[in-house]
Design an enzyme around this catalytic site. Structure first.
Site, PDB file in Angstrom:
ATOM      1  N   LYS A  67       3.321  11.654   6.670  1.00  0.00           N
ATOM      2  CA  LYS A  67       2.505  11.504   7.870  1.00  0.00           C
ATOM      3  C   LYS A  67       3.084  12.243   9.074  1.00  0.00           C
ATOM      4  CE  LYS A  67       0.014   7.405   6.372  1.00  0.00           C
ATOM      5  NZ  LYS A  67      -1.197   8.135   5.987  1.00  0.00           N
TER       6      LYS A  67
ATOM      7  N   ASP B 211       9.694   2.953   1.510  1.00  0.00           N
ATOM      8  CA  ASP B 211       8.504   3.725   1.850  1.00  0.00           C
ATOM      9  C   ASP B 211       8.325   3.664   3.367  1.00  0.00           C
ATOM     10  OD1 ASP B 211       5.990   4.699   2.426  1.00  0.00           O
ATOM     11  OD2 ASP B 211       5.015   3.767   0.699  1.00  0.00           O
TER      12      ASP B 211
ATOM     13  N   PHE C 296       0.860  -1.175   0.000  1.00  0.00           N
ATOM     14  CA  PHE C 296       0.000   0.000   0.000  1.00  0.00           C
ATOM     15  C   PHE C 296       0.895   1.224   0.000  1.00  0.00           C
ATOM     16  CE2 PHE C 296      -2.275   3.555   1.808  1.00  0.00           C
ATOM     17  CZ  PHE C 296      -3.427   3.559   1.045  1.00  0.00           C
TER      18      PHE C 296
END
Length: 407
Positions: free
Chosen positions: A253, A224, A139
């Site tokens: 984030k 990531d 994801f």
């Protein structure tokens, strides 16, 4: 009774999420309060975007100072925060250069563009033939390019035609990656821990083996760390657990402190240096407000206390869960304050347990509270509380989880 704000959201908002039935009104530290005054311990932390808790005083003050000065200039001009932000983040990562963006998906898209351009201009791959190896269960976001290499039907189906240039292999298998590499391979894009898949941790030594393989084959290793990074796993980066440094970090984030969207691609001169003026950009990327908040995040991480708390309390929670009787639980996966409790089947679905945790309103360290957690893929309950929780709060989270699973 449905609140006015919820009714308006249902009537006028796009139906692209399925939130748990709570309408949050205020928040502080590890706790949120809904419109009716009920309190909850937030054990999701906005998918790690709120690693330092809601409204951390240092981050609020950094934002407030910058709000009184200048918030946006665009990249048509310089601003007095961007250079410091880039230098400080590069130092934190042990890298040379930073390309700032806004969201995590933008960081991934930027990483893809970087790898392709590097492949054509440095490695010598024929134009238009670059390939990037990715993992099953990945994801990385929901843009059209990113969902092109997803194997999640809900993210991918009916959004084609899909972007070519990606090869998917089993997660955690260096052998599969090695077999997939061709002369046109420019990068391996991987989550060092897969978050949306349910906190899936690769086999020990995987990242070190991947680093050696990428060196050997002249292929970029792109990590990531948008969810896994910045303290969540008990180290600054998840790659630190194997003493590995990728060629590119993708960050987001928590870099915005839960206040503003901030993301970045961080890498070496010879990789990010392939960009020239006009070849990539963002009006808001690197804006002064984002940089000011990001700089305070970097300073807080430099102290190491958040990483240490995540490591200690994550291990405490894992040991307690391993020792507990958890009916219907297949496995508990944990790395720092990031836990995935996987059930043996999807009936009842994991969401049911999250709804039960939400409504528990059990006595807690700071008074009665429910617990906010989030399910993924029907079978897994995810926990990612802010890194500021106490040992007492960590124990309380485990107590609520054990009680709901037993019931």
């Amino acid at each position: 009774m449905v609140s006015e704000s919820l009714e308006l959201e249902r009537r006028h908002g796009a139906n692209n999420y399925h939130p748990l039935p709570v309408v949050i009104s205020t928040a502080s530290g590890a706790y949120v309060t809904d419109e009716d005054g009920r309190r909850y311990l937030d054990a999701l932390a906005a998918y790690s975007a709120v690693n330092f808790g809601h409204g951390h005083p240092r981050l609020i003050e950094a934002a407030r100072r910058q709000l009184d000065r200048v918030t946006l200039t665009s990249r048509a001009f310089h601003n007095d925060q961007l250079g410091h932000f880039c230098a400080e983040l590069a130092e934190l990562c042990g890298m040379d250069r930073v390309l700032p963006m806004n969201t995590g998906a933008e960081a991934v898209e930027t990483g893809i563009k970087t790898a392709r351009k590097w492949g054509y201009e440095v490695k010598g791959v024929p134009d238009g033939q670059a390939e990037i190896i990715v993992a099953d269960g990945n994801f990385h976001g929901r843009t059209t390019t990113i969902i092109s290499f997803s194997d999640d039907p809900s993210a991918r189906d009916h959004f084609g035609p899909y972007t070519p240039g990606f090869v998917r292999v089993p997660y955690g298998s260096v052998e599969a990656i090695a077999a997939a590499i061709t002369p046109n391979t420019v990068a391996v894009l991987i989550e060092p821990i897969q978050g949306e898949a349910g906190v899936v941790i690769p086999p020990e030594g995987f990242l070190q083996s991947l680093r050696r393989l990428c060196n050997q084959e002249n292929v970029l290793f792109i990590a990531d760390e948008i969810q896994a990074g910045l303290g969540r796993t008990g180290r600054t980066f998840a790659c630190d657990h194997e003493d590995v440094r990728p060629d590119l970090y993708l960050l987001g984030k928590a870099l915005g402190g839960g206040i503003v969207p901030v993301s970045a691609v961080v890498g070496r001169d010879d990789v990010i240096g392939v960009f020239g003026p006009g070849q990539h950009g963002s009006t808001f990327g690197g804006n002064p407000l984002a940089c000011a908040v990001g700089r305070e995040v970097i300073a807080m991480l430099g102290e190491g206390t958040y990483q240490a708390n995540a490591a200690a309390l994550g291990e405490r929670m894992k040991q307690r869960l391993d020792a507990a009787v958890l009916p219907g639980v297949k496995e508990v996966r944990a790395r720092g304050l990031w836990l995935g409790i996987e059930r043996t089947d999807a009936e009842p679905p994991a969401r049911r347990f999250c709804e039960a945790l939400l409504t528990a309103q059990a006595p807690g360290p700071a008074g009665p509270a429910g617990l906010l957690a989030k399910d993924t893929h029907e079978t897994t309950i995810r926990l990612a509380p802010p890194l500021v929780i106490t040992a007492e709060e960590a124990d309380w989270i485990v107590d609520q989880l054990v009680a709901v699973l037993a019931a």
